[in-house]
Structure formats: structure tokens, C-alpha cells
Design a protein around this motif. Structure first.
Motif, PDB file in Angstrom:
ATOM      1  N   ILE A  92       0.853  -1.186   0.000  1.00  0.00           N
ATOM      2  CA  ILE A  92       0.000   0.000   0.000  1.00  0.00           C
ATOM      3  C   ILE A  92       0.892   1.240   0.000  1.00  0.00           C
ATOM      4  O   ILE A  92       1.817   1.353   0.804  1.00  0.00           O
ATOM      5  N   THR A  93       0.617   2.143  -0.931  1.00  0.00           N
ATOM      6  CA  THR A  93       1.446   3.331  -1.060  1.00  0.00           C
ATOM      7  C   THR A  93       1.025   4.402  -0.058  1.00  0.00           C
ATOM      8  O   THR A  93       0.045   4.251   0.675  1.00  0.00           O
TER       9      THR A  93
ATOM     10  N   ARG B 177      -2.796   3.568  -2.709  1.00  0.00           N
ATOM     11  CA  ARG B 177      -2.908   2.617  -3.817  1.00  0.00           C
ATOM     12  C   ARG B 177      -2.371   1.266  -3.367  1.00  0.00           C
ATOM     13  O   ARG B 177      -1.388   1.195  -2.637  1.00  0.00           O
ATOM     14  N   THR B 178      -3.000   0.195  -3.848  1.00  0.00           N
ATOM     15  CA  THR B 178      -2.629  -1.142  -3.409  1.00  0.00           C
ATOM     16  C   THR B 178      -2.245  -2.025  -4.587  1.00  0.00           C
ATOM     17  O   THR B 178      -2.675  -1.807  -5.719  1.00  0.00           O
ATOM     18  N   SER B 179      -1.435  -3.012  -4.298  1.00  0.00           N
ATOM     19  CA  SER B 179      -1.131  -4.047  -5.272  1.00  0.00           C
ATOM     20  C   SER B 179      -0.884  -5.347  -4.525  1.00  0.00           C
ATOM     21  O   SER B 179      -0.533  -5.323  -3.330  1.00  0.00           O
TER      22      SER B 179
END
Length: 120
Positions: free
Chosen positions: A51-52, A56-58
Motif C-alpha cells: 500500500i502506497t 494505492r494497493t497491489s
């Protein structure tokens, strides 16, 4: 003194859910991207979710659609909601900064992690 503390692991049946938490002392999460990693018995530690700063997630392909990472900078905490757990998710789970890990005395520092066991 820097300390990362992961919690929330346990024994769960396949298809079950767990929510992991990561707290810290001596480090503030807000300025950093944060991630969860896991290490299964006999395997190398692998990245699971990111998580930034902006939220934002990946996710690793193996957990995409089942796991959700979140953060609460007011509590200096990071979370991992794990649904649809599978036996292959059995691992010790760790949180850390991303990509540069927390450093102590010039070396990567890791907390003790929290054990997740998925078994019937």
C-alpha cells in the motif's frame, strides 16, 4: 528503539478469514509505502501486498481478490484482511516498509511475524 509487531494470526479452516495487524514503535509509517510479506516453511520470504502513501494497493497474484491491505496512519498501523484462506497461505506473515526495509544498525530489521495456519 525500532520495533515492528505483527498480530492476528492463528489457526483457521480453509475458506476462513483472518485480519492481521502491524504496529510499530520507533518508526512512523506515514511517509512510507508499507507491505506485507510471508514465509512458508522451507520457502523464501515473499512479498504479498503493498500500500502506497496515497493508498494505492497491489497484490501478489496468489492472493489477489482474497486479501486486502489497508493502513491507518492516525494509529500508525497497517492491516491485512485475508478471506478465502487456503492451506497454501500457511506462513509466518511480516510487515515492513517498501521497498527499503526498516534498518537497524545498517541491516534489514524484521519483527517476529505472526503465524497463520490454514488447516481442517
Amino acid at each position: 528503539q525500532v520495533q515492528l509487531v505483527e498480530s492476528g494470526g492463528g489457526l483457521v479452516q480453509p475458506g476462513g478469514s483472518l485480519r492481521l495487524s502491524c504496529a510499530a514503535s520507533g518508526i512512523i509509517f506515514r511517509p512510507f509505502a508499507m507491505a506485507w510479506f510471508r514465509e512458508a516453511p522451507g520457502k523464501q520470504r515473499e512479498w504479498v501486498a503493498l500500500i502506497t502513501i496515497g493508498g494505492r494497493t497491489s497484490y501478489a497474484d496468489s492472493v489477489k481478490g482474497r486479501f486486502t491491505i489497508s493502513r491507518d496512519d492516525t494509529k500508525n498501523a497497517v492491516y491485512l484482511q485475508m478471506n478465502g484462506l487456503k492451506p497454501e497461505d500457511t506462513s509466518v506473515y511480516y510487515c515492513n516498509k517498501f521497498p527499503q526495509k526498516v534498518q537497524v544498525n545498517g541491516m534489514d530489521y524484521w519483527g517476529k511475524g505472526t503465524l497463520v495456519t490454514v488447516s481442517s
